[in-house]
Design a protein around this motif. Structure first.
Motif, PDB file in Angstrom:
ATOM      1  N   HIS A   1       0.808  -1.234   0.000  1.00 13.31           N
ATOM      2  CA  HIS A   1       0.000   0.000   0.000  1.00 13.31           C
ATOM      3  C   HIS A   1       0.837   1.278   0.000  1.00 13.31           C
ATOM      4  O   HIS A   1       0.707   2.114  -0.895  1.00 13.31           O
ATOM      5  CB  HIS A   1      -0.950  -0.021   1.205  1.00 13.31           C
ATOM      6  CG  HIS A   1      -1.907   1.112   1.247  1.00 13.31           C
ATOM      7  ND1 HIS A   1      -3.127   1.062   0.622  1.00 13.31           N
ATOM      8  CD2 HIS A   1      -1.834   2.327   1.826  1.00 13.31           C
ATOM      9  CE1 HIS A   1      -3.763   2.202   0.810  1.00 13.31           C
ATOM     10  NE2 HIS A   1      -2.998   2.991   1.552  1.00 13.31           N
ATOM     11  N   MET A   2       1.687   1.443   1.005  1.00 13.26           N
ATOM     12  CA  MET A   2       2.478   2.672   1.111  1.00 13.26           C
ATOM     13  C   MET A   2       3.525   2.765   0.005  1.00 13.26           C
ATOM     14  O   MET A   2       3.800   3.853  -0.506  1.00 13.26           O
ATOM     15  CB  MET A   2       3.148   2.767   2.482  1.00 13.26           C
ATOM     16  CG  MET A   2       2.186   3.045   3.609  1.00 13.26           C
ATOM     17  SD  MET A   2       1.347   4.625   3.476  1.00 13.26           S
ATOM     18  CE  MET A   2       2.689   5.743   3.774  1.00 13.26           C
ATOM     19  N   TYR A   3       4.119   1.626  -0.358  1.00 14.77           N
ATOM     20  CA  TYR A   3       5.091   1.651  -1.451  1.00 14.77           C
ATOM     21  C   TYR A   3       4.424   2.066  -2.756  1.00 14.77           C
ATOM     22  O   TYR A   3       5.028   2.747  -3.572  1.00 14.77           O
ATOM     23  CB  TYR A   3       5.779   0.286  -1.598  1.00 14.77           C
ATOM     24  CG  TYR A   3       6.633  -0.056  -0.419  1.00 14.77           C
ATOM     25  CD1 TYR A   3       7.802   0.653  -0.162  1.00 14.77           C
ATOM     26  CD2 TYR A   3       6.265  -1.072   0.459  1.00 14.77           C
ATOM     27  CE1 TYR A   3       8.584   0.348   0.935  1.00 14.77           C
ATOM     28  CE2 TYR A   3       7.044  -1.382   1.552  1.00 14.77           C
ATOM     29  CZ  TYR A   3       8.206  -0.668   1.784  1.00 14.77           C
ATOM     30  OH  TYR A   3       8.980  -0.965   2.868  1.00 14.77           O
ATOM     31  N   GLY A   4       3.182   1.671  -2.929  1.00 14.61           N
ATOM     32  CA  GLY A   4       2.427   2.086  -4.113  1.00 14.61           C
ATOM     33  C   GLY A   4       2.187   3.590  -4.122  1.00 14.61           C
ATOM     34  O   GLY A   4       2.345   4.252  -5.153  1.00 14.61           O
ATOM     35  N   ILE A   5       1.822   4.150  -2.973  1.00 10.70           N
ATOM     36  CA  ILE A   5       1.586   5.594  -2.879  1.00 10.70           C
ATOM     37  C   ILE A   5       2.891   6.355  -3.119  1.00 10.70           C
ATOM     38  O   ILE A   5       2.934   7.315  -3.910  1.00 10.70           O
ATOM     39  CB  ILE A   5       0.991   5.961  -1.501  1.00 10.70           C
ATOM     40  CG1 ILE A   5      -0.443   5.433  -1.394  1.00 10.70           C
ATOM     41  CG2 ILE A   5       1.016   7.474  -1.274  1.00 10.70           C
ATOM     42  CD1 ILE A   5      -1.057   5.580  -0.019  1.00 10.70           C
ATOM     43  N   ILE A   6       3.967   5.934  -2.457  1.00 12.09           N
ATOM     44  CA  ILE A   6       5.255   6.615  -2.602  1.00 12.09           C
ATOM     45  C   ILE A   6       5.773   6.472  -4.032  1.00 12.09           C
ATOM     46  O   ILE A   6       6.262   7.432  -4.627  1.00 12.09           O
ATOM     47  CB  ILE A   6       6.276   6.069  -1.577  1.00 12.09           C
ATOM     48  CG1 ILE A   6       5.836   6.451  -0.160  1.00 12.09           C
ATOM     49  CG2 ILE A   6       7.681   6.589  -1.869  1.00 12.09           C
ATOM     50  CD1 ILE A   6       6.584   5.724   0.937  1.00 12.09           C
ATOM     51  N   GLY A   7       5.664   5.270  -4.594  1.00  9.35           N
ATOM     52  CA  GLY A   7       6.115   5.041  -5.972  1.00  9.35           C
ATOM     53  C   GLY A   7       5.335   5.870  -6.975  1.00  9.35           C
ATOM     54  O   GLY A   7       5.910   6.429  -7.913  1.00  9.35           O
ATOM     55  N   THR A   8       4.022   5.970  -6.792  1.00  2.96           N
ATOM     56  CA  THR A   8       3.200   6.789  -7.684  1.00  2.96           C
ATOM     57  C   THR A   8       3.594   8.258  -7.586  1.00  2.96           C
ATOM     58  O   THR A   8       3.726   8.943  -8.600  1.00  2.96           O
ATOM     59  CB  THR A   8       1.704   6.616  -7.333  1.00  2.96           C
ATOM     60  OG1 THR A   8       1.360   5.234  -7.465  1.00  2.96           O
ATOM     61  CG2 THR A   8       0.825   7.457  -8.244  1.00  2.96           C
ATOM     62  N   ALA A   9       3.819   8.745  -6.362  1.00  2.00           N
ATOM     63  CA  ALA A   9       4.241  10.136  -6.170  1.00  2.00           C
ATOM     64  C   ALA A   9       5.599  10.385  -6.817  1.00  2.00           C
ATOM     65  O   ALA A   9       5.807  11.421  -7.470  1.00  2.00           O
ATOM     66  CB  ALA A   9       4.286  10.469  -4.688  1.00  2.00           C
ATOM     67  N   LEU A  10       6.515   9.434  -6.657  1.00  2.00           N
ATOM     68  CA  LEU A  10       7.843   9.568  -7.259  1.00  2.00           C
ATOM     69  C   LEU A  10       7.755   9.601  -8.784  1.00  2.00           C
ATOM     70  O   LEU A  10       8.349  10.465  -9.434  1.00  2.00           O
ATOM     71  CB  LEU A  10       8.737   8.412  -6.807  1.00  2.00           C
ATOM     72  CG  LEU A  10      10.168   8.420  -7.312  1.00  2.00           C
ATOM     73  CD1 LEU A  10      10.908   9.644  -6.792  1.00  2.00           C
ATOM     74  CD2 LEU A  10      10.875   7.155  -6.878  1.00  2.00           C
TER      75      LEU A  10
END
Length: 138
Positions: free
Chosen positions: A39-48
């Motif tokens: 979940h959080m890796y998806g949010i951070i990856g999308t933001a990046l």
């Protein structure tokens, strides 16, 4: 004054997004640091990814700010060690507090008052850094 209101509205929208996406959830952060959920890796990856694409579009098409000002990107720093050290400190603080700077204020706005301790500690840490920055290796 107009800019302040615009920034406030953007901040409120950001806070709502952080809260609704559960990026401000201590449980989601705990899951991330234990490598139990994407979940959080998806949010951070999308933001990046969006940040990288946006910067490239701004550079390529020479897009200006909403106020017509040129957007300037400082040159890349060559020292990896300082970013690694800073990232480790940031990650440790994030893991211990269960929140990084964005979600801290989101949690306060959502009524989680104990986060005030973390906010005050981060302000104190920033103040101490300001006192010591000339003595630190940059």
């Amino acid at each position: 004054m107009k800019r302040t209101i615009i920034y406030l509205l953007i901040g409120i929208l950001f806070g709502i997004t952080m809260f609704k996406s559960e990026a401000a959830s201590w449980f989601r952060i705990y899951e991330m640091f234990r490598f139990e959920a994407f979940h959080m890796y998806g949010i951070i990856g999308t933001a990046l990814f969006l940040g990288l694409v946006t910067i490239q579009v701004i550079k390529r098409f020479k897009i200006k700010s909403f106020y017509g000002e040129k957007i300037h990107f400082p040159p890349k720093q060559k020292s990896f060690a300082r970013y690694a050290f800073g990232g480790i400190l940031f990650g440790l603080g994030w893991a211990l507090a269960g929140a990084c700077p964005g979600p801290m204020f989101t949690l306060l706005g959502a009524g989680f008052l104990p986060i005030l301790i973390v906010i005050l500690a981060s302000i104190l840490g920033t103040f101490v850094y300001g006192l010591l920055k000339d003595r630190l290796p940059h």
